[in-house]
Design an enzyme around this catalytic site. Sequence first.
Site, PDB file in Angstrom:
ATOM      1  CG  HIS A 213      -2.126  -0.789   1.035  1.00  0.00           C
ATOM      2  ND1 HIS A 213      -1.922  -2.151   1.228  1.00  0.00           N
ATOM      3  CD2 HIS A 213      -3.349  -0.536   0.670  1.00  0.00           C
ATOM      4  CE1 HIS A 213      -3.313  -2.617   0.994  1.00  0.00           C
ATOM      5  NE2 HIS A 213      -4.057  -1.884   0.795  1.00  0.00           N
ATOM      6  N   GLY A 214       2.089   1.133   0.390  1.00  0.00           N
ATOM      7  CA  GLY A 214       2.785   2.483   0.549  1.00  0.00           C
ATOM      8  C   GLY A 214       4.154   2.317   1.271  1.00  0.00           C
TER       9      GLY A 214
END
Length: 477
Positions: free
Chosen positions: A326-327
Amino acid sequence: MFFNSLAFAIFLPIVFFLYWFVFNKTKSTQNALLIVASYYFYSCWDWRFLFLLVFSTFLDYYTGIQIEKGTTERNRKFWFWLSVLTNLGFLGVFKYYNFFASSFAELLNNVGFKASPILLNVILPVGISFYTFHGLSYVIDIYYKRIKAEYNFVDYSLFVSYFPLLVAGPIERATHLLPQVKIKREFDLQMAKDGVCQIIWGLVKKVVIADTCATYANAIFDHYTAMNSFSLILGAIYFAFQIYGDFSGYSDIALGVSKLFSLDLLRNFNYPYFSRDIAEFWRRWHISLSSWFRDYLYIPLGGSKGGLWMKIRNTFIIFVVSGFWHGANWTYLAWGFINAIYFLPLLLSNSNRNNIDDVKISWNFDSVKVMLSILSTFLITCIAWVFFRAKTITDAILYLKRIVTNRDFGFQYLDNERYSYELLAMIGFFVLVEWNSRTRTEPLSGNKSTLKIALAIVAIMAFGTFSDYKEFIYFQF
């Protein structure tokens, strides 16, 4: 170009008209039009990254053919790893290089060494995590001889770059989408009607629910040190509905748009907040990503077939990697780790597959237990969402700590919370609508569909006019 923008409202009817009335003669012309439309759609973000998309497409197309043609295992492995490492290399450079460089420099500084990391001044190409995973699953399936390589470059290009799923999923599989793009599509009126209903409901989730909740969630998270316990609890709930409405709304619009072109995409959400345990939640939330990690990471690592240590190891790997997908932030790793902790008791007790049927309520004691299970699952999910939303792990911990220590449960006034009661009522009504529709793809079809669609459009126009929050959260991933 956002799905909830005027530009897309003009773009989609034009593509629809050309698709069914001008380029409808053959499968090839249909696919060619959709590729041109997809590249235009992507170029509206930043035309320079079209070259990265085209390169990634050609790389996996060519290596897939070479893997299939390989006469020796060594040759097949060469092309396989060339594709995998190149794809992950691009993803690593654009998405994770600065994170690793900064974290390593910070570690050196903490132990007494002076380090100044060399950082890349580049923006993250929108959708890179999604179309990279499209290509990876295709190459992996060819390598393990689950599918044949696609020799038609136009068909394969459409599979990778199809605009409804290009920038935020769902993450498609070649086994599901490629067979559809290899045949000429015929217009299906009922499918198109269902698609329109799904688009409208997706816009309700995004514009009415997600964007409204975002205003309140942002104000609370950005000023959490001044908020009382009740406001912080509301902030976590608001963000839970923001991210659900935002991402599932995008997925609904993507699936609905595809139905207008007689193409069926993988379902990505199945009313996840009605889950009775965290295992069921992950079978209902971001389904295409969860199943991707299950099939291409968890099972190859041994899944649940090995000993206790292997089960625990694989569980933590898949959740932590999912968080990191996700990041590039420690908060996402923490979010994945927390979900692994949640999942572990179910795995150890072999109860992670207990709730695979639809949720049913009949007024008895068992139903009370079901509702309590749903509420407790939502509660722990909201706690994990705090880490997902917070800027740092420290902020997340202090946020949760203040909920416990402040102990002020009065309704705290915020300048942009003039309609707090109304927002809570709207969320309650939204939950009720979804609960009554939990056995359907979306709530607008069925009885009185015309009235429901009219009310939904009025709500979209009313809230969309005053909304300042337009972007989709998952575009940053």
